[in-house]
Design a protein around this motif. Sequence first.
Motif, mmCIF file in Angstrom:
data_model
loop_
_atom_site.group_PDB
_atom_site.id
_atom_site.type_symbol
_atom_site.label_atom_id
_atom_site.label_comp_id
_atom_site.label_asym_id
_atom_site.label_seq_id
_atom_site.Cartn_x
_atom_site.Cartn_y
_atom_site.Cartn_z
ATOM 1 N N SER A 23 6.680 -4.688 -5.495
ATOM 2 C CA SER A 23 7.077 -4.181 -4.194
ATOM 3 C C SER A 23 7.641 -5.341 -3.373
ATOM 4 C CB SER A 23 5.844 -3.614 -3.487
ATOM 5 O OG SER A 23 6.105 -3.383 -2.138
ATOM 6 N N ASP A 24 8.518 -5.040 -2.430
ATOM 7 C CA ASP A 24 9.044 -6.086 -1.549
ATOM 8 C C ASP A 24 7.939 -6.690 -0.689
ATOM 9 O OD1 ASP A 24 11.623 -5.807 -2.487
ATOM 10 O OD2 ASP A 24 12.155 -4.308 -0.979
ATOM 11 N N ASP A 33 0.823 -1.213 0.000
ATOM 12 C CA ASP A 33 0.000 0.000 0.000
ATOM 13 C C ASP A 33 0.857 1.262 0.000
ATOM 14 O OD1 ASP A 33 -2.242 -1.582 -0.020
ATOM 15 O OD2 ASP A 33 -2.715 -1.298 2.110
ATOM 16 N N ALA A 34 1.953 1.255 0.758
ATOM 17 C CA ALA A 34 2.846 2.412 0.790
ATOM 18 C C ALA A 34 3.475 2.640 -0.585
ATOM 19 C CB ALA A 34 3.927 2.221 1.843
ATOM 20 N N ASP A 35 3.891 1.567 -1.249
ATOM 21 C CA ASP A 35 4.466 1.705 -2.592
ATOM 22 C C ASP A 35 3.422 2.161 -3.601
ATOM 23 O OD1 ASP A 35 6.997 1.104 -1.780
ATOM 24 O OD2 ASP A 35 6.999 -0.956 -2.536
ATOM 25 N N ASP A 36 2.189 1.672 -3.469
ATOM 26 C CA ASP A 36 1.114 2.114 -4.372
ATOM 27 C C ASP A 36 0.825 3.604 -4.185
ATOM 28 O OD1 ASP A 36 0.876 -0.413 -5.421
ATOM 29 O OD2 ASP A 36 -0.937 -0.940 -4.289
ATOM 30 N N GLU A 37 0.813 4.047 -2.933
ATOM 31 C CA GLU A 37 0.589 5.471 -2.655
ATOM 32 C C GLU A 37 1.738 6.313 -3.207
ATOM 33 O OE1 GLU A 37 -0.984 9.011 -1.561
ATOM 34 O OE2 GLU A 37 -2.007 7.071 -1.583
ATOM 35 N N LEU A 38 2.945 5.822 -3.054
ATOM 36 C CA LEU A 38 4.117 6.524 -3.582
ATOM 37 C C LEU A 38 4.059 6.602 -5.110
ATOM 38 C CD1 LEU A 38 6.674 7.865 -2.554
ATOM 39 C CD2 LEU A 38 7.816 5.665 -2.717
ATOM 40 N N ALA A 39 3.602 5.529 -5.746
ATOM 41 C CA ALA A 39 3.480 5.518 -7.213
ATOM 42 C C ALA A 39 2.420 6.520 -7.677
ATOM 43 C CB ALA A 39 3.141 4.114 -7.699
ATOM 44 N N VAL A 87 14.393 3.380 -16.352
ATOM 45 C CA VAL A 87 13.108 3.045 -15.739
ATOM 46 C C VAL A 87 12.573 4.285 -15.038
ATOM 47 C CG1 VAL A 87 13.582 0.583 -15.411
ATOM 48 C CG2 VAL A 87 14.273 2.199 -13.656
ATOM 49 N N THR A 88 11.291 4.253 -14.724
ATOM 50 C CA THR A 88 10.682 5.370 -14.011
ATOM 51 C C THR A 88 10.679 5.079 -12.512
ATOM 52 O OG1 THR A 88 9.270 5.805 -15.905
ATOM 53 C CG2 THR A 88 8.623 6.811 -13.826
ATOM 54 N N VAL A 89 11.135 6.063 -11.745
ATOM 55 C CA VAL A 89 11.193 5.939 -10.288
ATOM 56 C C VAL A 89 10.272 6.999 -9.686
ATOM 57 C CG1 VAL A 89 12.688 6.120 -8.259
ATOM 58 C CG2 VAL A 89 13.567 5.116 -10.367
ATOM 59 N N ALA A 90 9.473 6.601 -8.721
ATOM 60 C CA ALA A 90 8.650 7.539 -7.954
ATOM 61 C C ALA A 90 9.243 7.623 -6.556
ATOM 62 C CB ALA A 90 7.206 7.068 -7.903
ATOM 63 N N TYR A 91 9.497 8.844 -6.087
ATOM 64 C CA TYR A 91 10.081 9.008 -4.764
ATOM 65 C C TYR A 91 9.300 10.052 -3.975
ATOM 66 C CZ TYR A 91 12.332 13.226 -6.641
ATOM 67 O OH TYR A 91 12.569 14.446 -7.209
ATOM 68 N N ALA A 103 11.757 5.370 -2.219
ATOM 69 C CA ALA A 103 11.361 5.339 -3.625
ATOM 70 C C ALA A 103 10.881 3.954 -4.029
ATOM 71 C CB ALA A 103 12.537 5.739 -4.496
ATOM 72 N N THR A 104 10.177 3.929 -5.164
ATOM 73 C CA THR A 104 9.741 2.669 -5.759
ATOM 74 C C THR A 104 9.942 2.760 -7.267
ATOM 75 O OG1 THR A 104 7.956 1.056 -5.885
ATOM 76 C CG2 THR A 104 7.311 3.361 -5.988
ATOM 77 N N VAL A 105 10.273 1.632 -7.864
ATOM 78 C CA VAL A 105 10.471 1.574 -9.307
ATOM 79 C C VAL A 105 9.144 1.144 -9.922
ATOM 80 C CG1 VAL A 105 11.806 0.561 -11.186
ATOM 81 C CG2 VAL A 105 12.871 0.926 -8.947
#
Length: 163
Positions: free
Chosen positions: A123-124, A44-50, A104-108, A116-118
Amino acid sequence: MISPNATVNRKPKMSPGAWVSLAITALVLCLGPVLIVVGTLLVDADDELARSGERTVGLIVDFDDVRKASARDIRVEYQSADGFVYYTSAAVDHDQHPVVGEEVTVAYQESDPGNATVLGYESDGVSLRGMGVLLTALFGGIGVFVLISKLLGKRKDRRKRTD
C-alpha cells in the motif's frame, strides 16, 4: 507601595524570528507522527478493501523499475462489474519482479470502483508510515540530545556558582 523608579523584573519578550523558529520546530516535530497516522489509515483502508472488496483480474500495463525504492511502482488496468475500465497503481518491493502484461488480482470497492488495491503489492501508506517513523526518530533524537545538553549545561553553571 512601589516607587516610580523601582526596577521591575520583566521577562524578555520573544522576537518575531524566535516565534517563527518555534513554529517551524513544532511543525517539524508534529510532521512525523502525522505521517505515521496517515500511513496507518491508508494501510488499514487497503487491508479492509482486500478483505471485503470485489475482486477482479487486472493487467499490468506499466512497470516503473527505477533504483529508488520509493519510485518502483506498477500501473494496473482492470474492469469493474459495471463494465468500465479503471486504473490503479501499487508500490513494488525489491523482491518482486512484475512483468508488463502479467495478470494480477485487484480488489475494488463496489460503490466506488475507482478505489482499488492490487493484492500482493504494498500500500502507499507503508512508505508514508516509514517516513513518519524516520522523521520522528530523527527529530525526536535531536530534541532529546538538545534537552540533555541544556540540562548538563545548567548543572555545570550551578556547580561553578557554588564553588
